[in-house]
Design a protein around this motif. Sequence first.
Motif: not given
Length: 171
Positions: A1-6, A9-13, A77-89, A105-109
């Motif tokens: 999985m490429g970095v952007r795709l990964a 996937a993390g944000v979707v998770a 999503t928070v992992r190890g105390g740091a935000v790994r992703g967020y999303e507005f829906l 976060s960081g992606q196109q709608p």
Amino acid sequence: MGVRLAARAGVVAAVLLTGLPGMAHAQSDEIGPGSVALEAAAWLAGCWRAESPDGQHVAEEQWMAPRGGLMVGMARTVRGGAVRGYEFLTLRVEDGTLVYHAVPSGQQPTDFRAHRVDDRRLEFVNAAHDFPQKIAYTRKGHDQAEAAVFGEADGSEPAFAVPYERVSCPD
């Protein structure tokens, strides 16, 4: 999985590490124009949480009840105390079809159109999207649900599902 795709996937998770509450209005399994109202997704309203056994990975999602033709949600999503992703829906009816609009976060709608809406499952599809192509929420009970992401990446079909628990919304 490429970095952007990964990253996507993390944000979707993050979005899917929630749960699905409440009561739903029964709808037909296949969605067609004019056949669904926003209230069919009202069972999403509330706060949801998934946490790894060690407490180091937490995902939260919160949805406002339908009002004025719109449901508004947010996730992080928070992992190890740091935000790994967020999303507005948002969820809204457009041209007679329920639409799941995600702004990660960081992606196109991206919009996903409902394929199935009933009292146990909400399924949204965008076959032209890179990843994911499908997002599904399944009620497992009043206080439990499962969110799943499906899609094609690098010639394979990764899919993951996350169990959620309903929690009290923070003040």
